[in-house]
Design an enzyme around this catalytic site. Sequence first.
Site, PDB file in Angstrom:
ATOM      1  N   LYS A 169      42.329  31.890  53.414  1.00  0.00           N
ATOM      2  CA  LYS A 169      41.302  32.631  52.233  1.00  0.00           C
ATOM      3  C   LYS A 169      40.506  31.352  51.693  1.00  0.00           C
ATOM      4  O   LYS A 169      39.234  31.990  51.537  1.00  0.00           O
ATOM      5  CB  LYS A 169      42.441  33.061  51.411  1.00  0.00           C
ATOM      6  CG  LYS A 169      41.614  33.574  50.173  1.00  0.00           C
ATOM      7  CD  LYS A 169      41.526  35.084  49.478  1.00  0.00           C
ATOM      8  CE  LYS A 169      40.616  35.582  48.738  1.00  0.00           C
ATOM      9  NZ  LYS A 169      41.204  36.223  47.797  1.00  0.00           N
ATOM     10  N   ASN A 198      38.908  42.249  55.042  1.00  0.00           N
ATOM     11  CA  ASN A 198      39.203  43.611  54.880  1.00  0.00           C
ATOM     12  C   ASN A 198      39.818  44.262  56.066  1.00  0.00           C
ATOM     13  O   ASN A 198      40.153  45.479  56.158  1.00  0.00           O
ATOM     14  CB  ASN A 198      37.688  44.300  54.805  1.00  0.00           C
ATOM     15  CG  ASN A 198      37.253  43.872  53.242  1.00  0.00           C
ATOM     16  OD1 ASN A 198      38.001  43.815  52.379  1.00  0.00           O
ATOM     17  ND2 ASN A 198      35.780  44.078  53.313  1.00  0.00           N
ATOM     18  N   HIS A 205      42.332  46.950  55.377  1.00  0.00           N
ATOM     19  CA  HIS A 205      42.070  47.405  54.079  1.00  0.00           C
ATOM     20  C   HIS A 205      41.226  48.826  53.997  1.00  0.00           C
ATOM     21  O   HIS A 205      41.082  49.439  53.009  1.00  0.00           O
ATOM     22  CB  HIS A 205      41.521  46.350  53.211  1.00  0.00           C
ATOM     23  CG  HIS A 205      42.346  45.215  52.688  1.00  0.00           C
ATOM     24  ND1 HIS A 205      42.873  44.688  53.724  1.00  0.00           N
ATOM     25  CD2 HIS A 205      42.912  44.940  51.691  1.00  0.00           C
ATOM     26  CE1 HIS A 205      43.982  43.731  53.010  1.00  0.00           C
ATOM     27  NE2 HIS A 205      43.747  43.976  51.723  1.00  0.00           N
ATOM     28  N   HIS A 238      43.074  50.824  51.755  1.00  0.00           N
ATOM     29  CA  HIS A 238      42.552  51.322  50.640  1.00  0.00           C
ATOM     30  C   HIS A 238      42.721  53.014  50.715  1.00  0.00           C
ATOM     31  O   HIS A 238      43.153  53.683  49.441  1.00  0.00           O
ATOM     32  CB  HIS A 238      41.427  51.032  50.281  1.00  0.00           C
ATOM     33  CG  HIS A 238      41.433  49.583  49.687  1.00  0.00           C
ATOM     34  ND1 HIS A 238      40.345  48.804  49.687  1.00  0.00           N
ATOM     35  CD2 HIS A 238      42.202  48.835  48.788  1.00  0.00           C
ATOM     36  CE1 HIS A 238      40.588  47.572  49.190  1.00  0.00           C
ATOM     37  NE2 HIS A 238      41.608  47.721  48.845  1.00  0.00           N
ATOM     38  N   HIS A 266      49.990  48.706  47.481  1.00  0.00           N
ATOM     39  CA  HIS A 266      48.915  48.075  48.136  1.00  0.00           C
ATOM     40  C   HIS A 266      49.240  47.326  49.643  1.00  0.00           C
ATOM     41  O   HIS A 266      48.957  47.809  50.782  1.00  0.00           O
ATOM     42  CB  HIS A 266      48.203  46.967  47.252  1.00  0.00           C
ATOM     43  CG  HIS A 266      47.001  46.357  47.945  1.00  0.00           C
ATOM     44  ND1 HIS A 266      45.907  47.092  47.984  1.00  0.00           N
ATOM     45  CD2 HIS A 266      47.021  45.184  48.579  1.00  0.00           C
ATOM     46  CE1 HIS A 266      44.992  46.387  48.832  1.00  0.00           C
ATOM     47  NE2 HIS A 266      45.705  45.018  48.994  1.00  0.00           N
ATOM     48  N   ARG A 298      33.422  36.971  54.223  1.00  0.00           N
ATOM     49  CA  ARG A 298      34.436  37.451  53.519  1.00  0.00           C
ATOM     50  C   ARG A 298      34.878  38.776  53.992  1.00  0.00           C
ATOM     51  O   ARG A 298      36.038  39.279  53.644  1.00  0.00           O
ATOM     52  CB  ARG A 298      34.063  37.399  52.040  1.00  0.00           C
ATOM     53  CG  ARG A 298      35.242  37.397  50.974  1.00  0.00           C
ATOM     54  CD  ARG A 298      34.871  36.827  49.654  1.00  0.00           C
ATOM     55  NE  ARG A 298      35.955  37.137  48.791  1.00  0.00           N
ATOM     56  CZ  ARG A 298      36.018  36.266  47.726  1.00  0.00           C
ATOM     57  NH1 ARG A 298      35.218  35.629  47.342  1.00  0.00           N
ATOM     58  NH2 ARG A 298      37.117  36.566  46.950  1.00  0.00           N
ATOM     59  N   GLU A 320      30.810  37.835  49.293  1.00  0.00           N
ATOM     60  CA  GLU A 320      31.046  38.962  50.195  1.00  0.00           C
ATOM     61  C   GLU A 320      29.785  39.367  50.855  1.00  0.00           C
ATOM     62  O   GLU A 320      29.574  40.673  51.011  1.00  0.00           O
ATOM     63  CB  GLU A 320      31.948  40.107  49.761  1.00  0.00           C
ATOM     64  CG  GLU A 320      32.607  40.773  50.776  1.00  0.00           C
ATOM     65  CD  GLU A 320      33.734  41.871  50.387  1.00  0.00           C
ATOM     66  OE1 GLU A 320      34.442  41.464  49.269  1.00  0.00           O
ATOM     67  OE2 GLU A 320      33.902  42.617  50.941  1.00  0.00           O
ATOM     68  N   LYS A 327      37.387  35.714  42.171  1.00  0.00           N
ATOM     69  CA  LYS A 327      37.062  36.810  41.704  1.00  0.00           C
ATOM     70  C   LYS A 327      37.724  37.281  40.537  1.00  0.00           C
ATOM     71  O   LYS A 327      39.253  37.230  40.821  1.00  0.00           O
ATOM     72  CB  LYS A 327      37.083  38.007  43.164  1.00  0.00           C
ATOM     73  CG  LYS A 327      35.935  38.073  44.039  1.00  0.00           C
ATOM     74  CD  LYS A 327      36.135  39.291  44.689  1.00  0.00           C
ATOM     75  CE  LYS A 327      35.300  39.525  45.883  1.00  0.00           C
ATOM     76  NZ  LYS A 327      35.648  40.529  46.852  1.00  0.00           N
ATOM     77  N   GLU A 339      49.794  40.601  53.755  1.00  0.00           N
ATOM     78  CA  GLU A 339      48.393  39.719  53.623  1.00  0.00           C
ATOM     79  C   GLU A 339      48.218  38.696  54.270  1.00  0.00           C
ATOM     80  O   GLU A 339      47.404  38.267  54.875  1.00  0.00           O
ATOM     81  CB  GLU A 339      47.983  39.529  52.168  1.00  0.00           C
ATOM     82  CG  GLU A 339      47.919  40.671  51.172  1.00  0.00           C
ATOM     83  CD  GLU A 339      46.638  41.600  51.328  1.00  0.00           C
ATOM     84  OE1 GLU A 339      45.614  41.165  52.134  1.00  0.00           O
ATOM     85  OE2 GLU A 339      46.716  42.595  50.603  1.00  0.00           O
TER      86      GLU A 339
HETATM   87  N1  LIG Z   1      40.871  38.259  42.697  1.00  0.00           N
HETATM   88  C1  LIG Z   1      41.414  38.631  44.047  1.00  0.00           C
HETATM   89  O1  LIG Z   1      40.586  38.130  45.040  1.00  0.00           O
HETATM   90  C2  LIG Z   1      42.525  39.472  44.561  1.00  0.00           C
HETATM   91  C3  LIG Z   1      42.947  39.576  45.549  1.00  0.00           C
HETATM   92  C4  LIG Z   1      44.001  40.235  45.828  1.00  0.00           C
HETATM   93  C5  LIG Z   1      44.636  40.776  44.818  1.00  0.00           C
HETATM   94  N2  LIG Z   1      44.122  40.927  43.555  1.00  0.00           N
HETATM   95  C6  LIG Z   1      44.563  41.796  42.519  1.00  0.00           C
HETATM   96  O2  LIG Z   1      46.037  41.359  42.366  1.00  0.00           O
HETATM   97  C7  LIG Z   1      46.851  42.076  41.772  1.00  0.00           C
HETATM   98  C8  LIG Z   1      48.010  42.455  42.751  1.00  0.00           C
HETATM   99  O3  LIG Z   1      48.750  41.313  42.654  1.00  0.00           O
HETATM  100  P1  LIG Z   1      50.250  41.063  42.378  1.00  0.00           P
HETATM  101  O4  LIG Z   1      50.879  41.835  43.718  1.00  0.00           O
HETATM  102  O5  LIG Z   1      50.697  39.722  42.400  1.00  0.00           O
HETATM  103  O6  LIG Z   1      50.784  42.123  41.042  1.00  0.00           O
HETATM  104  P2  LIG Z   1      51.419  41.840  39.784  1.00  0.00           P
HETATM  105  O7  LIG Z   1      50.461  40.753  38.943  1.00  0.00           O
HETATM  106  O8  LIG Z   1      51.434  43.126  38.861  1.00  0.00           O
HETATM  107  O9  LIG Z   1      52.780  41.348  39.919  1.00  0.00           O
HETATM  108  C9  LIG Z   1      53.698  42.031  40.849  1.00  0.00           C
HETATM  109  C10 LIG Z   1      55.045  42.282  39.773  1.00  0.00           C
HETATM  110  O10 LIG Z   1      55.780  40.974  40.080  1.00  0.00           O
HETATM  111  C11 LIG Z   1      56.118  40.530  38.782  1.00  0.00           C
HETATM  112  N3  LIG Z   1      56.060  39.073  39.083  1.00  0.00           N
HETATM  113  C12 LIG Z   1      55.095  38.374  39.307  1.00  0.00           C
HETATM  114  N4  LIG Z   1      55.703  37.090  39.729  1.00  0.00           N
HETATM  115  C13 LIG Z   1      57.150  37.246  39.369  1.00  0.00           C
HETATM  116  C14 LIG Z   1      58.125  36.375  39.738  1.00  0.00           C
HETATM  117  N5  LIG Z   1      57.934  35.082  40.248  1.00  0.00           N
HETATM  118  N6  LIG Z   1      59.448  36.512  39.497  1.00  0.00           N
HETATM  119  C15 LIG Z   1      59.790  37.997  39.182  1.00  0.00           C
HETATM  120  N7  LIG Z   1      58.468  38.773  39.033  1.00  0.00           N
HETATM  121  C16 LIG Z   1      57.436  38.587  39.373  1.00  0.00           C
HETATM  122  C17 LIG Z   1      55.022  40.989  37.669  1.00  0.00           C
HETATM  123  O11 LIG Z   1      55.695  40.848  36.590  1.00  0.00           O
HETATM  124  C18 LIG Z   1      54.901  42.289  38.182  1.00  0.00           C
HETATM  125  O12 LIG Z   1      55.520  43.227  37.936  1.00  0.00           O
HETATM  126  C19 LIG Z   1      46.038  43.554  41.786  1.00  0.00           C
HETATM  127  O13 LIG Z   1      45.462  43.874  40.741  1.00  0.00           O
HETATM  128  C20 LIG Z   1      44.848  43.084  42.847  1.00  0.00           C
HETATM  129  O14 LIG Z   1      43.591  43.872  42.426  1.00  0.00           O
HETATM  130  C21 LIG Z   1      43.163  40.129  43.323  1.00  0.00           C
END
Ligand SMILES: NC(=O)c1ccc[n+]([C@@H]2O[C@H](COP(=O)([O-])OP(=O)(O)OC[C@H]3O[C@@H](n4cnc5c(N)ncnc54)[C@H](O)[C@@H]3O)[C@@H](O)[C@H]2O)c1
Length: 330
Positions: free
Chosen positions: A190, A208, A211, A215, A227, A204, A200, A106, A148
């Site tokens: 996953k 949730n 969630h 959410h 989150h 899938r 979904e 996704k 998660e």
């Molecule tokens: N596609 C899917 O199935 C799916 C599933 C779950 C979440 N998501 C999406 O993922 C996003 C959340 O992901 P996230 O929590 O990784 O957010 P993010 O990508 O914003 O990362 C969080 C923060 O950590 C920092 N960061 C990342 N890796 C780092 C590292 N190794 N060292 C230091 N800093 C680091 C980033 O710069 C950012 O500031 C949301 O947009 C959500 O919708 C998608």
Amino acid sequence: VAIVSDSRVAALYGRTLLEDLRRLGLPAHLISFPRGESHKTRETKARLEDRLARLGFGRDGVIVALGGGVTGDLAGFLAATWHRGVPFIQAPTSLVAMLDASIGGKVAVDHPLAKNLIGAFHSPLAVYADTDSLATLPRREFNGGLAEAVKCGAIAKASLFRLIERHREAILKRDSRAVVRLVLSAADVKATIVSGDEREQGRRKLLNFGHTLGHALEWASGYRLRHGEAVSIGMVLESRLAVREGILQAGVASRIETLLRRLGLPTAVPRGLSAEAVLSAARRDKKARGGSIFFALPEQLGRHAGGPAWVVHVPDRRIRQILTLPDMMP
Ligand SMILES: NC(=O)c1ccc[n+]([C@@H]2O[C@H](COP(=O)([O-])OP(=O)(O)OC[C@H]3O[C@@H](n4cnc5c(N)ncnc54)[C@H](O)[C@@H]3O)[C@@H](O)[C@H]2O)c1
């Protein structure tokens, strides 16, 4: 190769990867965007497309998403539409991205009115997670990933739940062996769940757990709750709901709550959040059907209730009771 990274990850790891790829003789470029969910937008995607166009990035290119879930979703969607789709590789660097966002295909950007409103299904060629990169991840971000992982264990894999219980301290210290085991086990949940149900329609929905109310809490708190934090509270509330509905034993619900608390995650609804605000947000959620709210609930550790429907309908009145209960196990 176009490596797409947010500003923080580009500075930490982007150059190294770029130089490694160039050393292999691959023409590689690093393109970055400002970090944060607020930049997972059509505008950022358009700017990245302008960069690709100026580079003359062709159909034979590969996009590498190096970063957290924001980067994976954005770069993946970029890959899905560039030349009507070019291959991409996920190189997740956050815990959420390693065990969740990078798997399942996704990809999306947000719209001011809703998260992930514009996107596609575009599976990566491969996912390479270097768990050493977690050393620099801020604590709050790391803990979000743990929520998660607990979810996957609680609803679909008891051995994962027990692994987190048993190796909690090593995981919190980010001991590399413990973290690798955690990521492999949770990513496997996953991958197994989504491989049979990419869009979904069925299984899938299990993902949730926590969630549905999570959410709603995230939204009702004005995103003050992250989150993962909202999902942690959501799992506690939904476990209590399962107990009240006669689905889950109270002992299992309290085991879930204890583990979340020991991992440093919040387990209680913050003061000032009204049950009505949370309920109405849950009713508006895209997963609600005709205003009715459905839940993915465990019936045992690692086993879901709901049978072939995967989810269970709970009337608003009984959800309201859980939201207004004093903060203790039923
Ligand atoms: N596609 C899917 O199935 C799916 C599933 C779950 C979440 N998501 C999406 O993922 C996003 C959340 O992901 P996230 O929590 O990784 O957010 P993010 O990508 O914003 O990362 C969080 C923060 O950590 C920092 N960061 C990342 N890796 C780092 C590292 N190794 N060292 C230091 N800093 C680091 C980033 O710069 C950012 O500031 C949301 O947009 C959500 O919708 C998608």
